[in-house]
Design a protein around this motif. Structure first.
Motif, PDB file in Angstrom:
ATOM      1  N   THR A  31       0.772  -1.164  -0.031  1.00 15.69           N
ATOM      2  CA  THR A  31       0.062  -0.047   0.108  1.00 15.69           C
ATOM      3  C   THR A  31       0.850   1.390  -0.059  1.00 15.69           C
ATOM      4  O   THR A  31       1.853   1.142   0.498  1.00 15.69           O
ATOM      5  CB  THR A  31      -0.873   0.122   1.239  1.00 15.69           C
ATOM      6  N   ARG A  40      -4.226   3.383  -1.210  1.00 16.55           N
ATOM      7  CA  ARG A  40      -4.219   2.474  -2.673  1.00 16.55           C
ATOM      8  C   ARG A  40      -3.510   1.300  -2.573  1.00 16.55           C
ATOM      9  O   ARG A  40      -2.484   1.298  -1.597  1.00 16.55           O
ATOM     10  CB  ARG A  40      -3.809   3.526  -3.696  1.00 16.55           C
ATOM     11  N   PHE A  63      -1.434   8.752  -9.601  1.00 19.41           N
ATOM     12  CA  PHE A  63      -1.997   8.785  -8.378  1.00 19.41           C
ATOM     13  C   PHE A  63      -2.000   9.821  -7.393  1.00 19.41           C
ATOM     14  O   PHE A  63      -2.454  10.261  -6.551  1.00 19.41           O
ATOM     15  CB  PHE A  63      -2.030   7.437  -7.523  1.00 19.41           C
ATOM     16  N   ASP A  70     -11.497   9.906  -6.736  1.00 18.55           N
ATOM     17  CA  ASP A  70     -10.754   9.369  -7.840  1.00 18.55           C
ATOM     18  C   ASP A  70     -10.777  10.187  -9.135  1.00 18.55           C
ATOM     19  O   ASP A  70     -10.384   9.803 -10.251  1.00 18.55           O
ATOM     20  CB  ASP A  70     -11.328   7.935  -8.123  1.00 18.55           C
TER      21      ASP A  70
END
Ligand code: GLU
Ligand code: MG
Length: 457
Positions: A31, A40, A63, A70
């Protein structure tokens, strides 16, 4: 990460692989936490751990530009869809997950394809900040408190326990659940200090032992994901959002922090106010004067702004005071006799929409700046600042924390020392994300904000 280091990592991973497989691990989740506070993940089968340790797991740099929902922002330094990064699992922190049979977990450090640390990697930044502190001759011990609320499944929040705040009735009603959390964390070698029902509907709190700043940030990810997994076994939905419901008390993510030199806690037995040493007073002063800017990393969501209201124990005022739960900075002294190890600073205004690595880095850079500047600490405040008149607050230099993400982003970018610590690409991306989130919710009601963010963190 050169060739030799890659080979070392692969060799260590091969050893761990065998141990983990013998303990039934089939998959490892790796992660990282994005700038909007969302954890994430990518995962690899256990027999690919050595490959992942040597070469990393591919992940897009985009990201870094993700909002809580998102959406992807564009900005001066915000990475887009082109390019690739590699997630390298930290093999020292790999943990068998007690509530996800067959799974282990490790936090990632992100590198580029050439093996260079990614300049926007938040965990690397927390490690760099800790190293800067060490260069100055200090270490820090830190821990994040975790508050969360449990709900029946579904989109609406329907508290899955009733009974009074801090009431034993709540604990009895959910005693299997709470025991499972404590047991899972113990199996994962997370040392739990305490657990209890909190004030808000369906709310509980857990606190864990302090450690170095990166350890503390990793631990809070592990604690939250463990609570989430245990909750799933009990058919519960869980919210760590700063504001679960638009009215009522929110979920904090208070940070406890102490500064040490040569095994001595500088927050106790000093000649300064409330037993602080000069270094701890300056460190605290550096954090206090930067709180509006630090909100950009410590209370970074639209929900954070809803949470930071007076008289809700969230610490909505720029003030500090011993055991003052309405000051943004509460000095926790501990009982007489324990202070040399127990005294610490509790940053109450932070919440769990924060990326914990950014939050740690921000506090350390602010504290170090305070020592460089020999920051003065104003008088401690021993009342709820909301009960003082505006004139009285002005006289004591107490101000309300910014009420908007835009103000926090502006204060963050205006702080040269914080920006230097974070590096401009990361600092501007953080500010751009906060402004984009503010714009996204420009016309939203508190109810709309709470429901949009309730299940995100
Ligand atoms: N739930 C409160 C918050 O939003 C904190 C309660 C406490 O003092 O532990 O920070
Ligand atoms: Mg609490």
């Amino acid at each position: 990460m050169d060739e030799q280091e890659r080979a070392n990592q692969a060799a260590i991973a091969r050893k761990r692989q065998a141990e983990l497989a013998a303990r039934g691990v089939r998959v490892v989740s790796v992660t990282w936490v994005d700038n909007s506070g969302v954890t994430r993940v990518k995962a690899v089968p256990i027999d690919r751990l050595d490959h992942a340790a040597q070469w990393g797991i591919g992940a897009s740099p985009v990201f870094d530009s993700f909002l809580f929902n998102d959406f992807v922002i564009t900005g001066r330094h915000a990475p887009g869809a082109v390019g690739d990064l590699r997630l390298h699992p930290d093999l020292d922190r790999i943990t068998v997950l007690a509530a996800q049979p067959g799974w282990a977990w490790a936090p990632a450090d992100r590198y580029d394809q050439e093996g260079v640390a990614h300049p926007l990697d938040q965990r690397t930044l927390a490690r760099t900040a800790t190293a800067k502190l060490a260069e100055a001759g200090f270490t820090a011990r830190a821990a994040f408190e975790v508050e969360w609320a449990i709900s029946e499944p579904g989109e609406e929040f329907r508290p899955a326990v009733s009974g009074p705040a801090y009431g034993h009735a709540r604990l009895v009603a959910r005693s299997d659940y709470l025991r499972d959390i404590v047991a899972a964390l113990a199996d994962q070698h997370v040392s739990v200090d305490q657990i209890h029902p909190e004030y808000a509907a369906g709310q509980f709190e857990i606190s864990v032992a302090a450690g170095d700043p990166v350890f503390a940030a990793d631990s809070t990810v592990l604690v939250r994901e463990t609570i989430r997994a245990v909750s799933a076994h009990h058919d519960l939905r869980v919210s760590f959002a700063p504001k679960v419901l638009a009215d009522g008390v929110g979920n904090g993510g208070h940070v406890h922090l102490s500064l040490w030199r040569n095994e001595r806690n500088l927050f106790a037995n000093g000649d300064g106010p409330c037993g602080l040493t000069r270094e701890a007073a300056e460190f605290t002063g550096g954090i206090l004067r930067r709180l509006p800017a630090l909100l950009a990393v410590g209370a970074p969501s639209a929900g954070s702004c809803l949470r930071l209201v007076p008289s809700h124990w969230a610490g909505a005022f720029v003030a500090w005071g011993p055991e003052n739960r309405e000051a943004a900075l509460r000095l926790v002294t501990g009982p007489a006799g324990s202070r040399s190890w127990a005294a610490n600073l509790e940053v109450k205004c932070f919440d769990q929409s924060a990326n914990p690595y950014l939050a740690m880095a921000g506090l350390i850079f602010a504290g170090l700046s305070g020592m460089d500047e020999q920051a003065e600490l104003p008088d401690p405040v021993d009342v709820d600042p909301a009960t003082l008149s505006e004139e009285e607050r002005a006289k004591r230099g107490i101000t309300a924390l910014p009420g908007s993400l835009t103000e926090a982003a502006d204060a963050f970018l205006a702080d040269k020392r914080l920006c230097a610590g974070f590096g401009l690409p990361l600092a501007t991306t953080i500010a751009d994300l906060r402004r984009a989130e503010a714009e996204h919710f420009a016309d939203a009601s508190p109810e709309e904000i709470a429901s949009a963010q309730r299940w995100v963190y």
